[in-house]
Design a protein around this motif. Structure first.
Motif, PDB file in Angstrom:
ATOM      1  N   ALA A 178       5.233   1.849  -9.163  1.00  0.00           N
ATOM      2  CA  ALA A 178       4.984   3.174  -8.568  1.00  0.00           C
ATOM      3  C   ALA A 178       6.272   3.936  -8.323  1.00  0.00           C
ATOM      4  N   ARG A 179       7.415   3.251  -8.484  1.00  0.00           N
ATOM      5  CA  ARG A 179       8.738   3.831  -8.238  1.00  0.00           C
ATOM      6  C   ARG A 179       8.843   4.335  -6.788  1.00  0.00           C
ATOM      7  N   THR A 180       8.456   3.491  -5.853  1.00  0.00           N
ATOM      8  CA  THR A 180       8.543   3.854  -4.439  1.00  0.00           C
ATOM      9  C   THR A 180       9.208   2.735  -3.647  1.00  0.00           C
ATOM     10  N   GLN A 181       9.907   3.143  -2.607  1.00  0.00           N
ATOM     11  CA  GLN A 181      10.492   2.208  -1.656  1.00  0.00           C
ATOM     12  C   GLN A 181      10.122   2.688  -0.257  1.00  0.00           C
ATOM     13  N   THR A 182       9.451   1.824   0.501  1.00  0.00           N
ATOM     14  CA  THR A 182       8.987   2.172   1.843  1.00  0.00           C
ATOM     15  C   THR A 182       9.769   1.344   2.859  1.00  0.00           C
ATOM     16  N   THR A 183      10.536   2.038   3.688  1.00  0.00           N
ATOM     17  CA  THR A 183      11.363   1.384   4.693  1.00  0.00           C
ATOM     18  C   THR A 183      10.833   1.749   6.075  1.00  0.00           C
ATOM     19  N   LEU A 184      10.513   0.750   6.870  1.00  0.00           N
ATOM     20  CA  LEU A 184      10.016   0.991   8.218  1.00  0.00           C
ATOM     21  C   LEU A 184      11.217   1.140   9.153  1.00  0.00           C
ATOM     22  N   LEU A 185      11.335   2.323   9.772  1.00  0.00           N
ATOM     23  CA  LEU A 185      12.477   2.651  10.620  1.00  0.00           C
ATOM     24  C   LEU A 185      12.054   2.720  12.083  1.00  0.00           C
ATOM     25  N   ARG A 186      12.937   2.272  12.960  1.00  0.00           N
ATOM     26  CA  ARG A 186      12.665   2.345  14.397  1.00  0.00           C
ATOM     27  C   ARG A 186      13.688   3.259  15.075  1.00  0.00           C
TER      28      ARG A 186
END
Length: 303
Positions: A178-186
């Protein structure tokens, strides 16, 4: 998460104090001087580099999908005594009162668009807002996975009111297909007994060079040059941050030969061809190419 929703509340408040760097205005000032004014920055955020470009006297306006970030920009502009015109709109749904000689994004903000459909809509919106002969500048990059030892690390800063501000990466997922990068940020803000903590997904969607050029072509734009951020040409397999310059595609001239009595056909063809010249080879001869405007064609055919 929609970028308009991401940059709200505590995230917008902590963006300035916690950001690791600011955009260098020089590449964008050079681009505007080359392409001309007026200029438009897409995804202008809280004002870097828009306010510095305005300080230099350049006719630059801005647009952003986050009203909270635009409010920060307006406040900074007022504090610095800089006039700035900005609009609260999505880049994929622009509807602005001007056309621009230069349209640009400062940094790879284009990768915040979630998929190819949104990217195509944004490119079509850019196409619709480019003045004749105008140029667009779109920086792109392929994000690298965050190193494992940086997951969980906390970056801190102190707010003017003494509050402790914290930022950290909680987790990350990458989808090459999908060419996506999901980074969970706090994001955290602690002041005495008051604390605010928010976690939000940061989604980046990237493109190969070929994929982006195909999207541009579909939007009636042509990639004219690809350079590094300093404006130097790069090889076809170059990686890192790349600056794509685009202009409105120019179809080759087209000649249409028809009978002098085919007025309706000429009118229909002219309406489709827009500003292309139509050569009418009529009995008695129209020796010169005539305008593609239907009313002009009809008047000349009637002579």
């Amino acid at each position: 998460m929609d970028p308009a929703d991401f940059y709200t509340g505590i995230v917008a408040d902590l963006y300035g104090p916690l950001k690791s760097s600011s955009q260098d205005p020089e590449p964008y000032a050079d681009f505007i001087r080359q392409a001309g004014v007026p200029a438009l920055e897409l995804g202008c955020g809280d004002g870097d580099p828009l306010l510095e470009l305005r300080r230099r006297g350049l006719d630059v306006e801005g647009v952003d999908s986050s009203e909270d970030m635009l409010e920060r920009l307006r406040r900074r502009a007022a504090e610095q005594g800089i006039g700035a015109t900005v609009f609260h709109q999505r880049m994929e749904a622009l509807s602005l009162p001007r056309r621009y000689r230069a349209i640009f994004l400062a940094g790879p903000t284009f990768t915040l668009l979630p998929d190819d459909d949104a990217a195509l809509a944004a490119l079509r919106a850019i196409r619709a807002h480019l003045a004749e002969g105008g140029t667009a500048l779109v920086p792109l990059f392929t994000p690298a996975p965050t190193p494992a030892d940086q997951i969980g690390q906390v970056r801190t800063a102190v707010a003017p009111d003494g509050a402790e501000l914290r930022f950290s990466i909680v987790a990350e997922q990458r989808d090459e297909t999908a060419r996506t990068q999901t980074t969970l940020l706090r994001y955290e803000r602690h002041h005495g007994s008051d604390s605010s903590v928010v976690e939000r997904p940061w989604i980046l969607h990237w493109y190969t060079r070929d994929q982006f050029e195909k999207l541009a072509t579909t939007a009636d734009l042509t990639v004219t040059t690809v350079t590094d951020p300093d404006g130097k040409p790069v090889s076809a397999d170059a990686t890192g941050l790349l600056h794509f310059r685009l202009q409105v595609s120019c179809p080759p001239p087209l000649s249409v030969v028809c009978d002098a009595t085919s007025t309706e056909r000429v009118r229909a063809l002219a309406a489709q061809l827009g500003d292309l010249d139509v050569l009418v080879n009529a009995a008695g001869g129209l020796p010169e190419p005539v305008s593609g405007d239907p009313s002009t064609l009809e008047a000349q055919l009637a002579q």
